[in-house]
Design an enzyme around this catalytic site. Structure first.
Site, PDB file in Angstrom:
ATOM      1  CB  SER A  61       1.116  -0.110   5.881  1.00 41.65           C
ATOM      2  OG  SER A  61       1.011  -0.283   4.490  1.00 41.65           O
ATOM      3  CE  LYS A  64       2.501   2.205   3.218  1.00 40.99           C
ATOM      4  NZ  LYS A  64       1.205   1.794   2.685  1.00 40.99           N
ATOM      5  CE1 TYR A 188       5.178   1.861   0.508  1.00 42.26           C
ATOM      6  CE2 TYR A 188       5.137   0.171  -1.194  1.00 42.26           C
ATOM      7  CZ  TYR A 188       4.525   0.832  -0.158  1.00 42.26           C
ATOM      8  OH  TYR A 188       3.255   0.469   0.233  1.00 42.26           O
ATOM      9  CE1 TYR A 240      -3.249   1.951   4.610  1.00 39.64           C
ATOM     10  CE2 TYR A 240      -4.128  -0.060   5.582  1.00 39.64           C
ATOM     11  CZ  TYR A 240      -3.063   0.714   5.213  1.00 39.64           C
ATOM     12  OH  TYR A 240      -1.809   0.264   5.447  1.00 39.64           O
ATOM     13  CB  VAL A 258      -1.055  -6.246   4.239  1.00 35.78           C
ATOM     14  CG1 VAL A 258      -2.114  -5.299   3.729  1.00 35.78           C
ATOM     15  CG2 VAL A 258       0.282  -6.007   3.594  1.00 35.78           C
TER      16      VAL A 258
HETATM   17  N1  GLN Z   1       3.934  -3.227   1.110  1.00 33.81           N
HETATM   18  C1  GLN Z   1       2.494  -3.240   1.073  1.00 33.81           C
HETATM   19  C2  GLN Z   1       2.023  -2.776  -0.288  1.00 33.81           C
HETATM   20  O1  GLN Z   1       2.699  -1.987  -0.863  1.00 33.81           O
HETATM   21  C3  GLN Z   1       1.970  -2.373   2.160  1.00 33.81           C
HETATM   22  C4  GLN Z   1       0.463  -2.375   2.256  1.00 33.81           C
HETATM   23  C5  GLN Z   1      -0.084  -2.387   3.637  1.00 33.81           C
HETATM   24  O2  GLN Z   1       0.524  -2.828   4.593  1.00 33.81           O
HETATM   25  N2  GLN Z   1      -1.316  -1.972   3.747  1.00 33.81           N
HETATM   26  O3  GLN Z   1       1.016  -3.170  -0.811  1.00 33.81           O
END
Ligand code: GLN
Length: 304
Positions: A61, A64, A188, A240, A258
């Site tokens: 993430s 992003k 994505y 988050y 993650v």
């Molecule tokens: N690619 C992961 C997902 O879509 C990204 C989530 C994350 O890093 N929090 O679940």
């Protein structure tokens, strides 16, 4: 600075409660949680690293932040018609808020928001072209053409991505997806599967340290105002439903993934990357957060 990162790496290596690696993505479940890396990049171009700072990991993430920056470059503030700018207070893959808010994700850093950003930047192009654009941008800001995508991780996400498919289908049911869900999710998953090490990741944040300019290369990446705004979004939404706790403990704009990485920005001072694959219950790197907490205590770099 080198002494500080050495000490942090040494202390973190000795920790026994290392969190839990993300196992909902099979490729990430196999990663050894006993690893830790830290890199601090300064606008002068100097980088101070310790631990496993040269080991590649999945940025997940953290990507992003980069796709949002690409979106702002392509369409400016029009992106805010597709996605909000408020903290979600919900898990990164939550579907609840989407129903209440008619398929408009709260912010670009939760999964639904990042999927909406990809849909916006595709602009009728094929997934390959959009992905190439994102990767090109990441290589540019990190000043490193070797940065690549780990195809195995992308395929692993694709194979198990029911939750992300639901988010995308829910948004589509509200009439909010312009492209095929399959194509958008393909981009994505691949953007989340960009592999970087701490050195590369720290360098990639330098444009957010110095008002949109990467001073180590002399290149302006974005305007000063845009850099400020991206930093504020990272502060409010980058972790988050753990964003408040991160602001409380660390006090820096930050974005987690993650894969166990965190990119944190000390405005005007440094870009910091930490990596420890074990996550806390919210999905943020447990020891990565601890390392940043230690760093800020030593340096007083908190913005507060
Ligand atoms: N690619 C992961 C997902 O879509 C990204 C989530 C994350 O890093 N929090 O679940």
């Amino acid at each position: 600075m080198q002494d500080i990162v050495n000490e942090i790496a040494e202390q973190i290596k000795a920790e026994t409660d290392r969190g839990k690696v993300a196992d909902y993505i099979p490729q990430l479940a196999a990663i050894d949680p006993n690893q830790f890396g830290i890199s601090i990049a300064l606008p002068t171009g100097e980088v101070f690293s310790a631990g496993d700072a040269k080991t590649l990991f999945s940025i997940q993430s953290i990507s992003k932040v980069f796709s949002l920056t690409v979106a702002l470059g392509k369409m400016g503030d029009a992106i805010w018609a597709n996605v909000g700018r408020e903290p979600s207070g919900d898990p990164f893959n939550s579907i609840i808020q989407l129903e209440h808010e008619h398929g408009i994700p709260r912010n670009p850093f939760i999964n639904a928001g990042a999927i909406a950003v990809v849909d916006a930047i595709m602009m009728g192009h094929e997934p390959k072209e959009t992905l190439a654009e994102i990767l090109r941008f990441v290589r540019f800001i990190a000043n490193d053409d070797t940065i690549a995508i780990d195809e195995k991780v992308a395929l692993s996400e694709l194979a198990t991505g029911h939750r992300n498919s639901s988010l995308a289908h829910f948004m589509a049911s509200c009439g909010r997806m312009k492209h095929s869900i399959e194509k958008v999710l393909g981009v994505y998953y691949h953007q989340c599967s960009i592999s970087m090490d701490c050195v590369q990741l720290a360098k990639s944040g330098l444009f957010l340290v110095s008002g949109g300019v990467n001073e180590s290369t002399g290149q302006r990446v974005i305007s000063e105002q845009r850099a400020r705004r991206i930093n504020s979004l990272m502060m409010m939404c980058g972790h988050y439903d753990g964003s408040g706790e991160f602001a409380y403990r660390v006090g820096l704009p930050g974005k987690s993934g993650v894969g166990g990485g965190i990119l944190a920005i000390a405005p005007g001072i440094a870009s910091i990357a930490v990596w420890s694959p074990g996550l806390d219950r919210i999905g943020n790197s447990k020891l990565g957060t601890k390392a940043l907490d230690m760093l800020v205590k030593r340096t007083s770099w908190s913005v507060f």
